[in-house]
Design an enzyme around this catalytic site. Structure first.
Site, short mmCIF file in Angstrom:
data_model
loop_
_atom_site.label_atom_id
_atom_site.label_comp_id
_atom_site.label_asym_id
_atom_site.label_seq_id
_atom_site.Cartn_x
_atom_site.Cartn_y
_atom_site.Cartn_z
N ASP A 18 31.36 48.33 34.50
CA ASP A 18 32.28 48.08 35.62
C ASP A 18 32.51 46.58 35.78
O ASP A 18 31.63 45.77 35.50
CB ASP A 18 31.70 48.69 36.91
CG ASP A 18 32.76 48.92 37.96
OD1 ASP A 18 33.96 48.76 37.66
OD2 ASP A 18 32.39 49.27 39.11
N ASN A 66 39.73 58.16 36.79
CA ASN A 66 40.48 56.96 36.36
C ASN A 66 41.95 57.26 36.02
O ASN A 66 42.75 56.33 35.89
CB ASN A 66 39.80 56.29 35.16
CG ASN A 66 38.54 55.51 35.52
OD1 ASN A 66 37.61 55.43 34.74
ND2 ASN A 66 38.51 54.92 36.71
C1 IPE Z 1 33.42 54.02 37.06
O1 IPE Z 1 34.04 52.84 37.39
C2 IPE Z 1 34.05 54.60 35.83
C3 IPE Z 1 33.84 53.86 34.59
C4 IPE Z 1 33.07 52.81 34.45
C5 IPE Z 1 34.55 54.38 33.45
P1 IPE Z 1 35.20 52.79 38.51
O2 IPE Z 1 35.54 51.36 38.67
O3 IPE Z 1 36.30 53.71 38.14
O4 IPE Z 1 34.44 53.36 39.78
P2 IPE Z 1 34.80 53.29 41.34
O5 IPE Z 1 36.18 53.86 41.50
O6 IPE Z 1 34.75 51.85 41.74
O7 IPE Z 1 33.73 54.09 42.02
C1 IPE Z 2 35.58 49.21 34.38
O1 IPE Z 2 36.17 48.08 34.96
C2 IPE Z 2 36.44 49.83 33.33
C3 IPE Z 2 36.92 51.19 33.65
C4 IPE Z 2 36.72 51.82 34.76
C5 IPE Z 2 37.71 51.85 32.63
P1 IPE Z 2 37.18 48.22 36.17
O2 IPE Z 2 38.56 48.31 35.64
O3 IPE Z 2 36.79 49.32 37.08
O4 IPE Z 2 36.96 46.82 36.88
P2 IPE Z 2 37.04 46.50 38.44
O5 IPE Z 2 36.06 47.43 39.13
O6 IPE Z 2 38.45 46.74 38.87
O7 IPE Z 2 36.62 45.07 38.52
MG MG Z 3 35.62 49.39 38.74
#
Ligand code: IPE
Ligand code: IPE
Ligand code: MG
Length: 246
Positions: A18, A66
């Site tokens: 994340d 996602n």
């Molecule tokens: C969790 O991250 C999913 C992945 C790392 C693929 P998100 O960024 O989607 O999670 P939330 O929405 O902040 O809980």
């Molecule tokens: C994790 O990084 C990648 C996926 C969930 C695919 P994010 O895209 O969630 O990054 P933040 O949380 O917006 O920083």
């Molecule tokens: Mg995220």
């Protein structure tokens, strides 16, 4: 004085990768640049993991939730996934790493499915190390589907409710045949599971680090594994039971 015993190494480490978006925003870059950098980091993390003696890595790469992101971001993530698979399959074969997936891959774009099928088939015979990609994965859906399949098996006489155990039920989960995570690491300072391996993590250790995924590397993984090694996993017992001599 005898040398201190080596710290235990987790057999299976699962990552909630994340912080890609925030990493990009901090640099004034589009979110996709954070994802691109996040994919680069995976290679270092995998290499370090195998060097440390970890046998299985699960990467939460795309959650069932996602899909709610902007369509351009979803498309870019799928493109990166395909690129990663095309680039890494030879390396997985070279290093004898088996690739598996959990989640509904049949809903992913056909090109991604093909790249996954190629990588999975090319590495199917390896047994020492496993890389699991969680793609279009959500724990609640997984459990619901397992319950439905189990109910069908009971109705058809293939399972018996009165002799049901966690072992017989968990074979219906997407993770059938895979060990539970010993350590779950989430980057970016968020301290939630976001629908990831809820049942399989029942006795996992958790490390939450403020480091954003694109900045996560060898030093951070080594530190998290050392932290795991210092924990005492009691599984309901007392510390005295686990260390009778102390
Ligand atoms: C969790 O991250 C999913 C992945 C790392 C693929 P998100 O960024 O989607 O999670 P939330 O929405 O902040 O809980
Ligand atoms: C994790 O990084 C990648 C996926 C969930 C695919 P994010 O895209 O969630 O990054 P933040 O949380 O917006 O920083
Ligand atoms: Mg995220």
């Amino acid at each position: 004085m005898s040398a201190p015993a080596a710290l235990p190494v987790p057999r299976h480490v699962a990552f909630i990768m994340d912080g890609n978006g925030r990493w990009a925003r901090q640099r004034g870059l589009p979110r996709i640049e954070g994802h691109r950098r996040g994919v680069e980091v995976v290679r270092t993390v995998l290499e370090t993991a195998w060097q440390l003696g970890i046998r299985q890595i699960t990467l939460y790469a795309f959650s069932a939730e996602n899909w709610k992101r902007p369509v351009e971001e979803v498309g870019a993530l799928m493109g990166l996934l395909e690129w990663f698979l095309d680039r890494e399959t030879a390396r997985l074969v070279e290093n004898r790493i088996r690739l598996r997936t959990i989640g509904h891959v049949e809903a992913l774009p056909p090109a991604v499915q093909q790249a996954l099928a190629r990588a999975t088939a090319a590495t199917a015979g390896f047994t020492e190390h496993t890389l699991v990609l969680a793609l279009n994965y959500g724990s609640r859906d997984e459990v619901l589907e397992a319950a439905k399949a189990y109910a069908t098996a009971v109705a058809e006489g293939r399972e018996r409710v009165d002799s049901a155990t966690w072992d017989t039920f968990s074979r219906y989960l997407a993770t059938a045949g895979l060990p539970d995570p010993d350590l779950v690491i989430r980057t970016s300072g968020e301290t939630r599971l976001s629908n990831f391996l809820l049942l399989q993590s029942a006795y996992a250790e958790f490390v939450f680090t403020p480091v954003l995924w694109p900045d996560f590397g060898k030093a951070e993984l080594t530190a998290a594994v050392a932290e795991y090694g210092r924990r005492e996993r009691r599984f309901g017992q007392t510390s005295e039971q686990l260390n009778p001599a102390s």
